[in-house]
Design an enzyme around this catalytic site. Structure first.
Site, short mmCIF file in Angstrom:
data_model
loop_
_atom_site.label_atom_id
_atom_site.label_comp_id
_atom_site.label_asym_id
_atom_site.label_seq_id
_atom_site.Cartn_x
_atom_site.Cartn_y
_atom_site.Cartn_z
N THR B 8 38.37 35.56 43.57
CA THR B 8 37.41 35.40 42.47
C THR B 8 38.00 35.78 41.12
OG1 THR B 8 36.66 37.68 42.62
CG2 THR B 8 35.46 36.06 43.95
N HIS B 9 37.31 35.40 40.08
CA HIS B 9 37.58 35.90 38.74
C HIS B 9 37.20 37.37 38.70
CE1 HIS B 9 37.38 31.59 38.06
NE2 HIS B 9 38.06 31.78 36.94
N GLY B 10 38.13 38.22 38.31
CA GLY B 10 37.85 39.65 38.22
C GLY B 10 37.71 40.30 39.58
N ASP B 66 35.02 31.64 43.99
CA ASP B 66 33.78 31.61 43.20
C ASP B 66 33.50 30.24 42.58
OD1 ASP B 66 35.89 32.02 41.42
OD2 ASP B 66 35.09 33.85 40.53
#
Lengths: 160, 139
Positions: B8-10, B66
């Site tokens: 995912t992002h982050g 995501d």
């Protein structure tokens, strides 16, 4: 009616836990047994809402649960029974429903209760009910989720 | 058991896995990959590869990412394109991961990807609309 699984969890059906247990226990019906919740429209609505797809859920009183267990109309039920406390379980057992094992998942801490594991707290009434269930030869095992190792509840309440 | 990598992002992936273990219990054969600000997609491919080394994917591997078309998806694609027994499902959420955990020992990769998508979609509900359509059946 076949008894797939019996669980004490004071949140009854919640989150995806029901989904995980439903899969694990291969039940096709969920019966939540509580006089208190059966009389509480909002809690009842929520419980019926969050039952997993394809699994019919019911919220009934203790008397109704005993009656339904004995009703031949429900012979194809593979039921996951849910309770909020052991006193209610005892009443259903004394009403003639032959539980062999009870999983204790969650009984949250309140003032006056003793915490016996991270997820389970008991008071005197709970301890008495658990002892009576134990005397009837019913297995009492603590597990929050299906993959946890079983913890014997009786060993945790010996000194209470 | 099909292996799972959440990307995912982050730090969302790490936290998603922490939340999953609250519901499901201890997780095995699972890794989380984070995509931090300023990282390149090449760097992300390397992180996925490093995660892959920690996983037994002899029964297959599913990437849960995501955003469809986002960097984690793109980086996972570069790996999955080379192997028949890998798939990627985007739109990851908690119900999806839990469902994958429940079913990955018994399902084949293609069926597991379908189940994951269904679980993710089926989890989106409105309290109000269900309440208005709810009929109660008595025992």
């Amino acid at each position: 009616m076949e008894i797939s699984f019996v669980r004490i969890d004071d949140r009854l059906i919640h989150g995806q836990v029901a989904t995980v247990w439903v899969k694990e226990t291969k039940c096709n019906k969920i019966i939540a047994v509580s006089d208190e919740v059966a009389a509480d429209t909002l809690r009842k609505t929520l419980l019926l809402q969050v039952s997993p797809p394809g699994i019919k859920a019911y919220v009934v009183t203790i008397d109704k649960a005993i009656e339904a267990y004995n009703n031949p109309k429900y012979a194809d039920f593979k039921t996951l029974f849910l309770f909020t406390n052991p006193t209610d379980v005892l009443r259903v057992v004394e009403g003639g429903v032959p539980f062999k094992s009870v999983n204790v998942g969650g009984m949250c801490y309140k003032e006056g209760k003793t915490q016996i594991t991270g997820a389970v707290s008991v008071d005197k009434q709970d301890v008495d009910a658990f002892r009576k269930l134990h005397e009837k030869g019913i297995e009492l095992e603590i597990r929050k989720v299906a993959s946890d190792p079983k913890v014997n509840l009786i060993s945790k309440i010996q000194d209470l | 058991m099909i292996g799972v990598i959440v990307g995912t992002h982050g730090k969302f992936s790490e936290e998603l896995l922490r939340s999953t273990s609250m519901v499901f219990g201890e997780l095995e054969n699972v890794a989380g990959v984070t995509f931090e600000p300023g990282e390149s997609v090449n760097g992300l491919v390397d992180k996925f590869k490093a995660a892959l080394d920690t996983i037994d994917w002899s029964d297959g591997l599913i990437f849960l990412v995501d955003l469809f078309g986002g960097s984690p998806y793109n980086a996972a694609s570069r790996i999955a394109a080379n192997y028949e027994n890998m798939d990627i499902v985007s739109g990851v959420n908690l119900p999806m991961i839990v469902d994958v955990m429940v079913n990955r020992s018994t399902e084949q990769l293609g069926d597991l990807a379908d189940l994951a998508i269904r679980a993710g979609q089926d989890s989106m509900k409105s309290f109000r609309s269900i309440k208005n359509s709810q009929t109660e059946e008595e025992l």
